[in-house]
Design a protein around this motif. Structure first.
Motif, PDB file in Angstrom:
ATOM      1  N   GLY A 528       4.640   0.169  -7.526  1.00 53.08           N
ATOM      2  CA  GLY A 528       3.586  -0.782  -7.213  1.00 53.08           C
ATOM      3  C   GLY A 528       2.596  -0.988  -8.336  1.00 53.08           C
ATOM      4  O   GLY A 528       1.462  -1.405  -8.089  1.00 53.08           O
ATOM      5  N   ASP A 543      -4.835 -10.969  -1.992  1.00 56.33           N
ATOM      6  CA  ASP A 543      -3.761 -11.142  -1.008  1.00 56.33           C
ATOM      7  C   ASP A 543      -2.464 -11.585  -1.670  1.00 56.33           C
ATOM      8  O   ASP A 543      -1.381 -11.093  -1.328  1.00 56.33           O
ATOM      9  CB  ASP A 543      -4.181 -12.160   0.062  1.00 56.33           C
ATOM     10  N   ILE A 546      -0.898  -8.626  -3.556  1.00 56.79           N
ATOM     11  CA  ILE A 546      -0.213  -7.698  -2.641  1.00 56.79           C
ATOM     12  C   ILE A 546       1.122  -8.282  -2.206  1.00 56.79           C
ATOM     13  O   ILE A 546       2.138  -7.585  -2.159  1.00 56.79           O
ATOM     14  CB  ILE A 546      -1.109  -7.393  -1.430  1.00 56.79           C
ATOM     15  N   ARG A 549       3.717  -7.838  -4.883  1.00 54.77           N
ATOM     16  CA  ARG A 549       4.131  -6.465  -5.168  1.00 54.77           C
ATOM     17  C   ARG A 549       4.925  -5.842  -4.019  1.00 54.77           C
ATOM     18  O   ARG A 549       5.568  -4.813  -4.213  1.00 54.77           O
ATOM     19  CB  ARG A 549       2.898  -5.594  -5.440  1.00 54.77           C
ATOM     20  N   THR A 550       4.872  -6.432  -2.854  1.00 53.37           N
ATOM     21  CA  THR A 550       5.601  -5.894  -1.705  1.00 53.37           C
ATOM     22  C   THR A 550       6.569  -6.957  -1.190  1.00 53.37           C
ATOM     23  O   THR A 550       6.504  -8.115  -1.577  1.00 53.37           O
ATOM     24  CB  THR A 550       4.634  -5.483  -0.581  1.00 53.37           C
ATOM     25  N   ALA A 559       5.616   0.004   1.288  1.00 50.32           N
ATOM     26  CA  ALA A 559       4.799  -1.207   1.226  1.00 50.32           C
ATOM     27  C   ALA A 559       3.329  -0.889   1.486  1.00 50.32           C
ATOM     28  O   ALA A 559       2.435  -1.418   0.810  1.00 50.32           O
ATOM     29  CB  ALA A 559       5.305  -2.241   2.233  1.00 50.32           C
ATOM     30  N   ARG A 560       3.060  -0.010   2.456  1.00 42.42           N
ATOM     31  CA  ARG A 560       1.668   0.365   2.742  1.00 42.42           C
ATOM     32  C   ARG A 560       1.047   1.111   1.564  1.00 42.42           C
ATOM     33  O   ARG A 560      -0.121   0.912   1.218  1.00 42.42           O
ATOM     34  CB  ARG A 560       1.602   1.224   4.009  1.00 42.42           C
ATOM     35  N   GLU A 563       0.270  -1.403  -1.165  1.00 40.84           N
ATOM     36  CA  GLU A 563      -0.900  -2.208  -0.784  1.00 40.84           C
ATOM     37  C   GLU A 563      -2.191  -1.416  -0.991  1.00 40.84           C
ATOM     38  O   GLU A 563      -3.186  -1.935  -1.521  1.00 40.84           O
ATOM     39  CB  GLU A 563      -0.796  -2.644   0.678  1.00 40.84           C
ATOM     40  N   LYS A 564      -2.176  -0.147  -0.622  1.00 38.03           N
ATOM     41  CA  LYS A 564      -3.358   0.703  -0.780  1.00 38.03           C
ATOM     42  C   LYS A 564      -3.720   0.854  -2.258  1.00 38.03           C
ATOM     43  O   LYS A 564      -4.893   0.753  -2.643  1.00 38.03           O
ATOM     44  CB  LYS A 564      -3.090   2.071  -0.142  1.00 38.03           C
ATOM     45  N   THR A 566      -2.961  -1.172  -4.697  1.00 34.36           N
ATOM     46  CA  THR A 566      -3.395  -2.458  -5.225  1.00 34.36           C
ATOM     47  C   THR A 566      -4.843  -2.742  -4.845  1.00 34.36           C
ATOM     48  O   THR A 566      -5.635  -3.215  -5.675  1.00 34.36           O
ATOM     49  CB  THR A 566      -2.477  -3.583  -4.714  1.00 34.36           C
ATOM     50  N   ARG A 567      -5.195  -2.452  -3.593  1.00 37.64           N
ATOM     51  CA  ARG A 567      -6.580  -2.676  -3.160  1.00 37.64           C
ATOM     52  C   ARG A 567      -7.552  -1.786  -3.925  1.00 37.64           C
ATOM     53  O   ARG A 567      -8.684  -2.192  -4.209  1.00 37.64           O
ATOM     54  CB  ARG A 567      -6.713  -2.424  -1.662  1.00 37.64           C
TER      55      ARG A 567
END
Length: 921
Positions: A528, A543, A546, A549-550, A559-560, A563-564, A566-567
């Motif tokens: 990621g 958004d 994310i 990347r997923t 995926a989670r 996302e974490k 990336t945020r």
């Protein structure tokens, strides 16, 4: 010029104009400079490695173009056999059909249709990066001309006995049913098991234990091997074991390949399913027993109950059978490297199959000699060792692939299996005098894409025809590439060019490092941490980032996690920084041969650099436009004018030296320091007293304006190879002021060094002035004094020359440092209570009486001391925790240690400040 710098509009507009006007094409000149682009896959999209590599090449090309050389950057794309076939097959699957259903010819037509509609993404992105390639000469490895070159090379090498067909072990992709290269195999570390099996001795006297991570391959075992130095098994040499399940007797042999420390010291040998075992099998003349189908299922060589089973189903059945017979001694946990296809993701099998090969050993000799003799130079030089190591241990090159998309092998077979090589079937029949009644069918395989790309430097220039471009631009000047393809591409290009043209394909090989993330991790979708260069240029929302990347195909947990991450790293998405800022970031990190950690924080700094240059140009234009010098008034240069012109000559020399040594990091740093620190921060300030004084001497005023414009215009030419867009936009406004008539900065001559303008005395004196002002700024910062507060200054340890300089530059000191008076103390004078800083041997003192509230300043320092002590104690406690140091990533621990060092340095500085102020009370 607009008030603010807006890169998006500028970059798009200028690139379209450059390309439309043909500025990228060769234009003649003194000598030549040429680069062939490492052809990106036609299916590809720009990633950070591409961006880094293209930025380096474009800087070199633009630099040599401005130096007046006939410059060609040959562009093109690779047909990417397996990747492109996979893309089109997926489309067909979505349409409810398949490659097989269409048939070969119709499928190839579909691929060409896809290429015409969707195969240009990577070239559009190269344009966005500012690549000044000659698009009028764009080539594709499946173009008719390149296809003719590929066919000729194959036929010639076959007729010379350097290409042959043979059955050997290859990397086999069971999903795509084709051999693949080592570069297309990803070794992934996975947790698995080591099974220990008992193989009974045929004479009934006991058994030996072998350990394996792939039980299914035991169906094809041809021997058990032990080390010739292992005394435990010397008495068994010459005996046989009965292979369980298969009930085949196989010998016990001695071979140096065996590590007596691994497992029991006995190793099962399966020559048809392991590369090391294959070599052992050849040494001992063992049978090659292939037990797999192309799908990696069990074939007819195995006992009936296993035939047709998938390899992993067969594994479980074999383990159960050994266990049931009491032959499973134990099972150990074991971490191993599992080879997977980079496109298919499935486990790759060593597989025995007939393929076409190049006798690389015979072609390697001249290629080694070309580097040894210096005809080809590696930069950095140590990569020659890697090249030599590979070339001196080179194996024959498997060049056939079981695909439909690619250069079909020009070989035909009759019903008896005889092979005939030629341009086409009529040519084959004529060459081999075959009657029309002899049935022929063409080889179904295509050539490895590395085969066609090995001809890239000369096939793109029209070979085998003797075009003018071939004699003009070959050998190419330099190849810019990553270290990971020195063997797969660089070495093979050298072999092919030497063999067919009698000359090297390039004069130098510049090997750059890999682009990693800010923590030094390799960029990958699974981690990621992939960044799209276009997103850095144009920006992207959180958004959308994310979503890129997923994917729905990912495991939800992964995926989670992505996302974490990336945020956390991009809470506001990515701001568009523009192409110039991205390119300059790449150059700043381009130390030769080393992997680079890409830090977005640097991009922030270089976007600010763009803004700094933009604002400096606006300052020059506002103060120089509309002010034509009186031709009757002689121009007089100030000390500052002479200083900046001298520094410009030194900067040009240093930049030339750095870029010719492929040190883009040094080249960019040289320009950054000169533009930001010397021109913008110092010279522009030094020019203000002249420009803003209504009583300035007209000759001096004219000299300052001329210098402002002359140096800025030269800066734009120096900077253009690295930052092409902002330099072009500013140059269009500055060039008329400099008396230059031209369409574009990219075709302006490269700045020549004027030795007459190098003035060491001017540099020394301005250096003295800068040091003095810098010391005063240090005092202001440490004492928290307002920038506009006027100060009396006392100087210690000065001499008569310092007094002369103080008198000469007092007006500047008053304006730039807000100094009301400067007094040079004699050796016998006692200094007043003051804060101080050093300027070389001079001690600069600011008497503090009436300047600051000592108690208020001590309170501020005490508060900051308490904060830094608390921070240092927190980090010390964290680093004293053995669990944190052992388990945290090394880069995280290093960051904490760096923070601790910073806190300790701050404590030391603050303590010294406090002591100085205490002495004044």
């Amino acid at each position: 010029m607009e008030k603010t710098f807006s890169p998006g509009d500028i970059e798009t507009r200028w690139y379209k104009e450059w390309e439309a006007k043909g500025y990228f094409a060769p234009r003649g000149g003194d000598g030549y400079f040429s680069i062939a682009i490492p052809p990106p896959n036609v299916t590809g999209s720009l990633h950070m490695g591409h961006g880094f590599q293209q930025a380096i090449m474009d800087a070199l090309v633009r630099y040599h173009r401005m130096r007046g050389q006939d410059t060609l950057w040959q562009v093109g794309t690779d047909h990417a056999g397996i990747a492109t076939q996979m893309v089109v097959e997926r489309q067909l699957q979505d349409q409810g059909t398949s490659r097989v259903a269409l048939g070969r010819d119709a499928f190839v037509e579909k691929v060409w249709e896809w290429k015409a509609e969707s195969g240009g993404n990577i070239t559009r992105q190269l344009r966005r990066l500012g690549a000044s390639t000659d698009w009028s000469r764009e080539r594709f490895t499946m173009d008719p001309g390149l296809s003719r070159a590929v066919q000729k090379v194959f036929i010639d090498l076959y007729e010379e006995g350097l290409i042959y067909r043979g059955q050997r072990l290859v990397n086999w992709d069971p999903k795509f049913h084709t051999a693949i290269s080592d570069l297309e195999v990803v070794q992934e570390e996975e947790k698995g098991f080591l099974w220990h099996f008992r193989y009974p001795l045929s004479d009934g006297s006991g058994h030996v234990v072998v350990a394996t991570t792939r039980p299914e391959t035991m169906l094809g075992d041809a021997a058990v091997a032990v080390s010739p130095e292992d005394s435990r098994y010397q008495h068994l040499l010459g005996k046989t074991v009965t292979l369980p399940i298969v009930n085949r007797e196989i010998p016990i042999i001695a071979d140096e390949y065996v590590d007596p420390e691994f497992g029991s010291g006995c190793v099962k040998i399966t020559p048809a399913h392991d590369f090391n075992d294959y070599a052992v099998g050849q040494r001992h003349n063992l049978p090659m027993i292939n037990v797999f189908t192309p799908d990696a299922a069990i074939n007819h060589e195995a006992p009936a109950p296993y035939r047709g089973l998938d390899r992993f189903e067969a594994r479980e059945k074999i383990i159960s059978e050994f266990d049931a017979r009491g032959l499973l001694e134990k099972v150990d946990d074991h971490t191993l490297k599992v080879p997977r296809g980079d496109r298919s993701g499935v486990v790759i099998e060593p597989y025995l199959t007939p393929q076409w090969y190049v006798d690389a050993k015979k072609m390697a000799g001249p290629a080694i000699a070309a580097v040894e003799s210096g005809d080809i130079e590696f930069v950095p030089k140590q990569w020659e060792n890697t090249y030599f190591a590979w070339m001196r241990d080179i194996q024959d090159w498997c060049i056939s692939r079981q695909l439909w998309w690619g250069h079909r092998i020009p070989a035909w077979y009759d019903d008896a299996g005889n092979v005939y090589v030629g341009e086409d079937e009529p040519a084959v029949r004529e060459q081999y005098s075959l009657s029309p009644t002899v049935g022929l069918h063409q080889d179904e395989d295509v050539l490895d894409t590395w085969f066609s790309s090995a001809l890239w430097t000369f096939s793109t220039l029209g070979w085998p025809e003797q075009h003018a471009e071939l004699s003009r631009f070959h050998p190419t000047s330099v190849l810019v590439t990553g270290f990971d393809i020195i063997f797969f591409w660089v070495a093979r290009m050298i072999m092919m060019s030497l063999h067919f043209l009698g000359e090297a394909p390039f004069k130098a090989v510049y090997v750059h490092g890999l682009v990693r993330d800010g923590d030094g991790q390799k960029m990958s979708k699974s981690k990621g941490n992939v960044i799209d260069p276009i997103d850095l240029i144009d920006g992207i929302s959180l958004d959308d980032l994310i979503a890129k990347r997923t994917s729905s195909m990912m495991q939800p947990q992964l995926a989670r996690k992505i996302e974490k991450q990336t945020r956390r790293h991009f809470p506001d998405g990515i701001t568009g920084y523009g192409t110039d800022a991205l390119r300059f970031t790449f150059y700043s990190l381009a130390s030769t041969g080393r992997d680079i950690r890409f830090d977005i924080g640097r991009m922030e700094g270089f976007r600010n650099f763009c803004n700094k240059l933009w604002n400096a140009a606006r300052y020059v234009l506002m103060n120089c436009e509309g002010h034509r010098s009186d031709p009757n008034v002689a121009i007089e240069l100030t000390l500052a004018d002479r200083w900046i012109l001298s520094r410009l000559q030194q900067t040009t020399t240093e930049f030339d030296r750095a870029i010719t040594q492929y040190r883009l990091d040094r080249a960019s740093q040289v320009l950054y320091d000169f533009i930001w620190n010397e021109y913008c921060d110092w010279y522009l300030e030094l020019s203000k007293p002249v420009l803003w004084d209504d009583n300035s001497d007209p000759a001096i005023l004219a000299g300052t304006r001329q210098t402002l414009v002359q140096v800025l215009e030269t800066i734009l030419r120096l900077l253009h190879p690295l930052m092409p867009f902002i330099t072009e936009e500013i140059w269009q406004s500055v060039a008329p002021l400099a008396g230059i008539d031209g369409e574009t900065v990219m075709l302006q001559p490269w700045p020549a060094v004027n030795d007459a303008q190098i003035e060491p005395d001017a540099e020394t004196e301005i250096g003295w002035l800068k040091g003095l002002i810098g010391a005063l700024r240090t005092i202001r910062a440490e004492a928290n004094l307002a920038p506009g507060k006027e100060l009396d200054v006392v100087i210690r340890n000065g001499d008569n020359e310092d007094q002369i300089r103080l008198d000469r530059h007092l007006p500047l000191l008053k304006k730039l440092a807000k100094v009301t008076s400067v007094k040079l103390l004699s050796a016998t004078d006692d200094p007043p209570p003051a804060l101080s800083a050093l300027c070389g041997a001079l001690e600069v003192l600011v008497p503090m009486e009436g300047v600051i509230d000592l108690d208020l300043e001590l309170g501020r320092i005490d508060k900051e001391l308490a904060r830094q002590r608390s921070e240092a104690e927190r980090i010390e406690k964290k680093l004293a925790n053995g669990s944190f140091v052992d388990k945290a990533p090394a880069q995280v621990v290093d960051k904490e240690r760096a923070k601790l060092d910073s806190a300790r340095e701050a404590l030391e500085s603050l303590t010294a400040q406090r002591k100085r102020i205490e002495q004044l009370r």
